[in-house]
Design a protein around this motif. Structure first.
Motif, PDB file in Angstrom:
ATOM      1  N   LEU A 185      18.638 -28.138 -23.644  1.00  0.00           N
ATOM      2  CA  LEU A 185      17.885 -27.864 -24.875  1.00  0.00           C
ATOM      3  C   LEU A 185      16.788 -26.834 -24.659  1.00  0.00           C
ATOM      4  CD1 LEU A 185      16.969 -31.020 -26.987  1.00  0.00           C
ATOM      5  CD2 LEU A 185      18.463 -29.115 -27.594  1.00  0.00           C
ATOM      6  N   THR A 186      16.059 -26.994 -23.539  1.00  0.00           N
ATOM      7  CA  THR A 186      14.906 -26.113 -23.316  1.00  0.00           C
ATOM      8  C   THR A 186      15.331 -24.661 -23.094  1.00  0.00           C
ATOM      9  OG1 THR A 186      14.949 -26.926 -21.051  1.00  0.00           O
ATOM     10  CG2 THR A 186      13.214 -27.787 -22.454  1.00  0.00           C
ATOM     11  N   ALA A 187      16.630 -24.464 -22.803  1.00  0.00           N
ATOM     12  CA  ALA A 187      17.107 -23.094 -22.597  1.00  0.00           C
ATOM     13  C   ALA A 187      17.267 -22.339 -23.915  1.00  0.00           C
ATOM     14  CB  ALA A 187      18.440 -23.119 -21.836  1.00  0.00           C
ATOM     15  N   PHE A 188      17.297 -23.055 -25.028  1.00  0.00           N
ATOM     16  CA  PHE A 188      17.447 -22.376 -26.317  1.00  0.00           C
ATOM     17  C   PHE A 188      16.116 -21.794 -26.784  1.00  0.00           C
ATOM     18  CE2 PHE A 188      20.951 -25.535 -26.591  1.00  0.00           C
ATOM     19  CZ  PHE A 188      22.007 -24.623 -26.672  1.00  0.00           C
ATOM     20  N   PRO A 189      16.177 -20.632 -27.442  1.00  0.00           N
ATOM     21  CA  PRO A 189      14.935 -20.000 -27.894  1.00  0.00           C
ATOM     22  C   PRO A 189      14.320 -20.815 -29.037  1.00  0.00           C
ATOM     23  CG  PRO A 189      16.842 -18.849 -28.815  1.00  0.00           C
ATOM     24  CD  PRO A 189      17.384 -19.877 -27.874  1.00  0.00           C
ATOM     25  N   GLY A 190      13.009 -21.061 -28.930  1.00  0.00           N
ATOM     26  CA  GLY A 190      12.324 -21.693 -30.060  1.00  0.00           C
ATOM     27  C   GLY A 190      12.371 -23.200 -30.073  1.00  0.00           C
ATOM     28  N   ILE A 191      13.126 -23.818 -29.143  1.00  0.00           N
ATOM     29  CA  ILE A 191      13.133 -25.287 -29.083  1.00  0.00           C
ATOM     30  C   ILE A 191      12.030 -25.762 -28.143  1.00  0.00           C
ATOM     31  CG2 ILE A 191      14.382 -27.281 -28.163  1.00  0.00           C
ATOM     32  CD1 ILE A 191      16.811 -26.457 -29.559  1.00  0.00           C
ATOM     33  N   GLU A 192      11.204 -26.639 -28.655  1.00  0.00           N
ATOM     34  CA  GLU A 192      10.109 -27.183 -27.851  1.00  0.00           C
ATOM     35  C   GLU A 192      10.278 -28.698 -27.807  1.00  0.00           C
ATOM     36  OE1 GLU A 192       5.404 -28.260 -28.635  1.00  0.00           O
ATOM     37  OE2 GLU A 192       6.538 -27.079 -30.118  1.00  0.00           O
ATOM     38  N   LEU A 193      10.415 -29.258 -26.600  1.00  0.00           N
ATOM     39  CA  LEU A 193      10.498 -30.714 -26.482  1.00  0.00           C
ATOM     40  C   LEU A 193       9.155 -31.306 -26.884  1.00  0.00           C
ATOM     41  CD1 LEU A 193      12.445 -31.135 -23.105  1.00  0.00           C
ATOM     42  CD2 LEU A 193      13.343 -31.093 -25.442  1.00  0.00           C
ATOM     43  N   VAL A 194       9.213 -32.420 -27.595  1.00  0.00           N
ATOM     44  CA  VAL A 194       7.981 -33.039 -28.094  1.00  0.00           C
ATOM     45  C   VAL A 194       7.909 -34.474 -27.579  1.00  0.00           C
ATOM     46  CG1 VAL A 194       6.768 -33.777 -30.188  1.00  0.00           C
ATOM     47  CG2 VAL A 194       7.975 -31.577 -30.158  1.00  0.00           C
ATOM     48  N   GLY A 195       6.716 -34.922 -27.200  1.00  0.00           N
ATOM     49  CA  GLY A 195       6.538 -36.292 -26.730  1.00  0.00           C
ATOM     50  C   GLY A 195       7.100 -36.473 -25.336  1.00  0.00           C
TER      51      GLY A 195
ATOM     52  N   CYS B  26      10.190 -31.502 -36.604  1.00  0.00           N
ATOM     53  CA  CYS B  26      10.752 -32.233 -35.466  1.00  0.00           C
ATOM     54  C   CYS B  26      12.059 -32.937 -35.831  1.00  0.00           C
ATOM     55  CB  CYS B  26       9.762 -33.268 -34.947  1.00  0.00           C
ATOM     56  SG  CYS B  26       8.436 -32.532 -33.979  1.00  0.00           S
ATOM     57  N   LEU B  27      13.001 -32.868 -34.917  1.00  0.00           N
ATOM     58  CA  LEU B  27      14.277 -33.569 -35.038  1.00  0.00           C
ATOM     59  C   LEU B  27      14.449 -34.491 -33.839  1.00  0.00           C
ATOM     60  CD1 LEU B  27      16.581 -30.537 -36.013  1.00  0.00           C
ATOM     61  CD2 LEU B  27      15.510 -32.205 -37.560  1.00  0.00           C
ATOM     62  N   ARG B  28      15.167 -35.599 -34.064  1.00  0.00           N
ATOM     63  CA  ARG B  28      15.398 -36.552 -32.985  1.00  0.00           C
ATOM     64  C   ARG B  28      16.890 -36.706 -32.746  1.00  0.00           C
ATOM     65  NH1 ARG B  28      14.354 -42.569 -34.431  1.00  0.00           N
ATOM     66  NH2 ARG B  28      16.515 -42.267 -35.067  1.00  0.00           N
ATOM     67  N   ILE B  29      17.252 -36.610 -31.466  1.00  0.00           N
ATOM     68  CA  ILE B  29      18.654 -36.749 -31.066  1.00  0.00           C
ATOM     69  C   ILE B  29      18.804 -38.013 -30.236  1.00  0.00           C
ATOM     70  CG2 ILE B  29      20.424 -35.838 -29.532  1.00  0.00           C
ATOM     71  CD1 ILE B  29      19.423 -33.042 -30.191  1.00  0.00           C
ATOM     72  N   THR B  30      19.703 -38.895 -30.652  1.00  0.00           N
ATOM     73  CA  THR B  30      20.040 -40.051 -29.836  1.00  0.00           C
ATOM     74  C   THR B  30      21.076 -39.623 -28.815  1.00  0.00           C
ATOM     75  OG1 THR B  30      19.741 -41.476 -31.747  1.00  0.00           O
ATOM     76  CG2 THR B  30      20.922 -42.406 -29.871  1.00  0.00           C
ATOM     77  N   LEU B  31      20.900 -40.045 -27.560  1.00  0.00           N
ATOM     78  CA  LEU B  31      21.879 -39.683 -26.541  1.00  0.00           C
ATOM     79  C   LEU B  31      23.156 -40.465 -26.768  1.00  0.00           C
ATOM     80  CD1 LEU B  31      19.191 -39.625 -23.864  1.00  0.00           C
ATOM     81  CD2 LEU B  31      20.602 -37.650 -24.488  1.00  0.00           C
TER      82      LEU B  31
END
Ligand SMILES: *Cc1c(COP(=O)(O)O)cnc(C)c1O
Length: 361
Positions: A282-292, A332-337
């Motif tokens: 995820l962090t490799a994509f431009p503009g995505i910032e992990l939150v929390g 913010c969006l949340r993804i369940t694994l």
């Protein structure tokens, strides 16, 4: 609204909207990564020979194995229809409608406020700090004004665990005025931070647990409230006579057997690996910032084009959860694994979303 309903429905319910469960929002999808469910569907056996009888109010085998699992006494465990029923029972037993209030710390799990509102109980808020730590001073300001303090740790949807000394300060501060309810729905993903054994030390401490997340049994509706005997006895006054259906009791007992717990731990380690892989990608994509933080089975991230991404994924039949309406979680969006396959599919879709964006731009 029909006249008879209009005239009889409780005033406090008229403006209330039914809970927008992840499932209710989107029923057409194929890949569900929006409700923090487990991707594993484990097998169980059923013995129907007692289905003609009412079940035990509290199934002994389940109570015994959960007490052992959580390291508490059997009389400190209440088995409920999910942790959600535990939340509601606490409110119904300890808050006077139209008068009393609870305290929540947003952004957090939605059911505390919803349960309170349906019971005509007020909701006070002590927002988390910018780093999602507990604002202990702000929480403590509500002493004498609230009957229940809900602390979710690990917190949904920020994935952050609350620091032990902070919880301790809160529990001690409210010792003679409010119950402090620590919601540990995700504790299997951060097991060393549990408060279950501290119920012996604090008369006003309650811990909520569930089989819906790490134990992969959201469909079962099986949760636990852990607290000292006096609190558990008080909750028995408001619980339904037969809250745990016999098939649920049988399946829960199997899930909580030695074998069941070992399997749960294996599945948690699998999800931990997936989480690391997913975060790196995820962090490799431009503009995505992990939150929390990542102390649960989901990942929260911020993206300016969150709506475009949501729409793109919905179109492809993959559902994740929009958390952007929560306090401090804009965009913010949340993804369940999910399973390895589901996670790969989602990552591939996110990649093609970004490619498409570039073409448009
Ligand atoms: C999922 C969840 C619950 C609800 O658990 P059930 O046992 O399915 O009712 C409770 N608290 C939090 C924080 C959750 O995320």
């Amino acid at each position: 609204m029909a006249k008879i309903v209009e005239s009889l429905l409780l005033e406090n319910l008229k403006s209330l909207k039914p809970y927008e469960s992840a499932r209710r929002l989107f029923s057409g999808g194929r890949v569900f990564l929006n409700a923090n469910e487990s991707p594993f569907a484990n097998d169980f056996e059923l013995d129907s020979s007692k289905f003609n009888r009412y079940p035990d109010c509290q199934p002994p085998a389940v109570i015994q194995s959960y007490a052992e699992y959580a390291g508490v006494q059997q009389n400190q465990v209440l088995n409920t229809r999910g942790a959600d029923e535990g939340i509601e029972l606490l409110i119904r037993a300890f808050c006077q409608p139209g008068r009393d209030r609870i305290l929540i710390c947003p952004p957090t799990y939605g059911m505390y406020a919803i349960s309170a509102e349906t019971c005509n109980v007020g909701v006070e808020k002590a927002p988390l700090n910018d780093d999602f730590s507990l604002d202990v001073d702000e929480v403590c300001r509500f002493k004498g004004k609230v009957n229940l303090v809900f602390i979710c740790s690990p917190n949904n949807p920020t994935g952050t665990s609350v620091n032990a000394t902070e919880i301790q300060r809160v529990v001690e501060h409210f010792a003679d005025s409010a119950l402090v309810v620590v919601d540990e729905a995700y504790i299997e993903f951060d097991p060393d931070t549990s408060w279950s054994q501290s119920i012996n030390q604090y008369e006003n401490l309650v811990v909520l647990r569930t089989l819906s997340k790490a134990f992969a049994l959201a469909g079962l509706r099986c949760g636990f409230t852990l607290a000292n005997q006096d609190i558990i006895q008080a909750l028995f006054k408001v619980i339904a006579p037969y809250p745990v259906p016999e098939p649920v009791a049988q399946i829960a007992a199997q899930a909580l057997s030695k074998k069941g717990v070992a399997k749960m731990r294996e599945q948690v380690s699998f999800l931990e690996e997936q989480k690391q892989r997913f975060k790196d990608a995820l962090t490799a994509f431009p503009g995505i910032e992990l939150v929390g933080d990542d102390k649960a089975n989901f990942i929260l991230f911020r993206l300016a084009q969150k709506q475009e991404l949501m729409d793109y994924l919905v179109e492809k039949g993959v559902l994740i959860r929009d958390q952007s309406k929560q306090l401090g979680l804009n965009n913010c969006l949340r993804i369940t694994l999910g399973s390895e396959q589901e996670n790969s599919l989602l990552l591939a879709l996110i990649a093609s979303f970004f490619e498409q964006q570039e073409l448009i731009a």
